[in-house]
Design an enzyme around this catalytic site. Structure first.
Site, PDB file in Angstrom:
ATOM      1  N   ASN A   1       4.388  25.079   1.137  1.00  0.00           N
ATOM      2  CA  ASN A   1       5.147  25.497  -0.028  1.00  0.00           C
ATOM      3  C   ASN A   1       4.205  25.881  -1.173  1.00  0.00           C
ATOM      4  O   ASN A   1       3.044  26.214  -0.935  1.00  0.00           O
ATOM      5  CB  ASN A   1       6.156  24.421  -0.446  1.00  0.00           C
ATOM      6  N   ARG A   2       4.684  25.804  -2.402  1.00  0.00           N
ATOM      7  CA  ARG A   2       3.971  26.395  -3.530  1.00  0.00           C
ATOM      8  C   ARG A   2       3.329  25.346  -4.424  1.00  0.00           C
ATOM      9  O   ARG A   2       3.870  24.265  -4.632  1.00  0.00           O
ATOM     10  CB  ARG A   2       4.937  27.260  -4.359  1.00  0.00           C
TER      11      ARG A   2
ATOM     12  N   HIS B   1       1.500  27.847   0.965  1.00  0.00           N
ATOM     13  CA  HIS B   1       1.167  27.400   2.319  1.00  0.00           C
ATOM     14  C   HIS B   1      -0.347  27.305   2.557  1.00  0.00           C
ATOM     15  O   HIS B   1      -0.839  27.661   3.624  1.00  0.00           O
ATOM     16  CB  HIS B   1       1.801  28.319   3.353  1.00  0.00           C
TER      17      HIS B   1
ATOM     18  N   HIS C   1       7.382  25.903  10.285  1.00  0.00           N
ATOM     19  CA  HIS C   1       8.057  26.994   9.577  1.00  0.00           C
ATOM     20  C   HIS C   1       8.865  27.854  10.551  1.00  0.00           C
ATOM     21  O   HIS C   1       8.847  29.085  10.469  1.00  0.00           O
ATOM     22  CB  HIS C   1       7.026  27.854   8.834  1.00  0.00           C
TER      23      HIS C   1
ATOM     24  N   TYR D   1      11.952  29.822  12.123  1.00  0.00           N
ATOM     25  CA  TYR D   1      13.207  30.461  11.730  1.00  0.00           C
ATOM     26  C   TYR D   1      14.200  30.282  12.879  1.00  0.00           C
ATOM     27  O   TYR D   1      13.952  30.734  14.004  1.00  0.00           O
ATOM     28  CB  TYR D   1      13.005  31.955  11.472  1.00  0.00           C
TER      29      TYR D   1
ATOM     30  N   ASP E   1      16.189  29.504  -1.361  1.00  0.00           N
ATOM     31  CA  ASP E   1      14.784  29.228  -1.026  1.00  0.00           C
ATOM     32  C   ASP E   1      14.407  28.006  -1.839  1.00  0.00           C
ATOM     33  O   ASP E   1      13.617  28.076  -2.780  1.00  0.00           O
ATOM     34  CB  ASP E   1      13.894  30.430  -1.337  1.00  0.00           C
TER      35      ASP E   1
ATOM     36  N   GLN F   1      12.826  22.275   3.001  1.00  0.00           N
ATOM     37  CA  GLN F   1      12.933  23.586   2.365  1.00  0.00           C
ATOM     38  C   GLN F   1      13.800  24.474   3.244  1.00  0.00           C
ATOM     39  O   GLN F   1      13.564  24.596   4.455  1.00  0.00           O
ATOM     40  CB  GLN F   1      11.554  24.213   2.190  1.00  0.00           C
TER      41      GLN F   1
ATOM     42  N   GLU G   1      12.392  23.750   7.030  1.00  0.00           N
ATOM     43  CA  GLU G   1      11.029  23.225   6.939  1.00  0.00           C
ATOM     44  C   GLU G   1      11.021  21.791   6.402  1.00  0.00           C
ATOM     45  O   GLU G   1      10.930  21.580   5.189  1.00  0.00           O
ATOM     46  CB  GLU G   1      10.189  24.113   6.017  1.00  0.00           C
TER      47      GLU G   1
END
Length: 327
Positions: free
Chosen positions: A73-74, A100, A171, A173, A232, A264, A291
């Site tokens: 993440n950030r 990431h 991560h 999908y 998000d 997330q 996530e």
């Protein structure tokens, strides 16, 4: 079992490990310790988005199914302080945030296959002190294991020789219908609160209740409806809830249980198209990123669950993914 999958542009061999148990089949790449494919016997499509070649994972599908980190993440401003020392990280998102782990995170590296059987594999990765701005010589491990019931358990661990931060996440999908779009997927999350974010997707403060918001998934509801705002966001999981999350669609049910304090959820708005297993170009909303992880920008929020990792300690996360055909 492991076999050659492709070579990196530098000529390094990438393997694919095929696992099978309990009516479930999984494929893991040594590139990024990536969950490349997951299928149920009797179902004619995969449940995670992936590609049959390596090239997409080096470009538009970089994070698909990979283990991202060392801090997923950030991180706001690409900087944080630890024990009085300011550390500056690679700002790989519009020059203002670290996403990431930076330009070359754990997703963009070749992991080492340490052990394997018909139903499990364990991979490892070493990160040197200072890489991407993160302190400590670190050793990471990712173990995928299929149980007799077909559930896939992912165990992530890490150790370090110096104080550092650690927050690994898978991560993948997910798409249960085999068709692009999420309108026909229903989601429930055991989360009474979530983190609001600013225009750069950085948390603005303490968790806020989901009640009365677009982010209330305590009861099953469509992942997205036309005109709804993008998701998000980090959902702050209710302690002890089992399962942590349920996704349904196409007659299938996915239960995820994790010991991570958050998850997330990204609805793939703005997703860059990439080629899938069946040759389709997956575009926006082709899958749902789920996530399990600690909360974003935690190094700059001392009131969030800590991701500090000290020498002599082991960081870990265990997540269980159980997909079944609904009765």
């Amino acid at each position: 079992m492991a076999e050659h999958f492709a070579d990196t542009p530098e000529g390094l061999p990438v393997d694919v490990i095929r696992l099978q148990a309990g009516g479930t089949r999984a494929q893991i790449l040594t590139w990024g310790a990536t969950l490349q494919d997951l299928r149920l016997d009797g179902v004619d499509h995969g449940l995670v988005l992936g590609a049959p070649q390596l090239a997409p994972y080096l470009g538009p599908m970089r994070y698909f199914g990979a283990i991202v980190g060392p801090v997923a993440n950030r991180i706001a401003g690409g900087t944080a302080e630890l024990d009085g020392t300011r550390h500056d990280f690679e700002k790989n998102e519009a020059g203002r945030t670290t996403l990431h782990g930076g330009h070359i995170g754990t997703d963009a590296r070749l992991w080492q296959l340490e052990e394997e059987s018909d139903s499990h594999c364990r991979l490892s990765l070493r990160l040197a002190d200072g890489e991407g701005g993160f302190p400590g010589n670190r050793v990471l491990s990712a173990e995928y294991r299929l149980g007799d019931d077909g559930a896939l358990t992912l165990t992530l661990t890490a150790v370090s020789d110096a104080p550092t931060w650690m927050n690994l996440a898978n991560h993948a999908y997910w798409n249960l219908t085999g068709r692009d779009g999420l309108e026909d997927h229903a989601l429930s999350i055991a989360a009474s609160s979530y983190l609001e974010v600013d225009d750069h997707l950085i948390p603005t403060g303490a968790p806020v209740p989901v009640a009365g918001t677009r982010f209330d998934f305590r009861a099953p509801r469509p992942v997205r409806r036309e005109g709804e705002a993008m998701v998000d966001h980090n959902f702050c999981l209710d302690p002890g809830a089992r399962p942590s999350l349920v996704l349904t669609g196409g007659g299938l049910r996915l239960e995820i249980t994790t010991d991570a304090p958050g998850v997330q959820i990204f609805d793939a708005t703005g997703l860059t198209p990439g080629p899938g297993h069946d040759g389709r170009q997956h575009g926006p909303h082709a899958g749902l990123a789920i996530e399990p992880q600690f909360w974003p920008d935690t190094p700059n929020h001392p009131d969030y669950p800590s991701i500090r990792l000290d020498p002599g300690a082991t960081w870990s996360q265990v997540s269980r993914y159980h997909a079944t055909v609904e009765s």
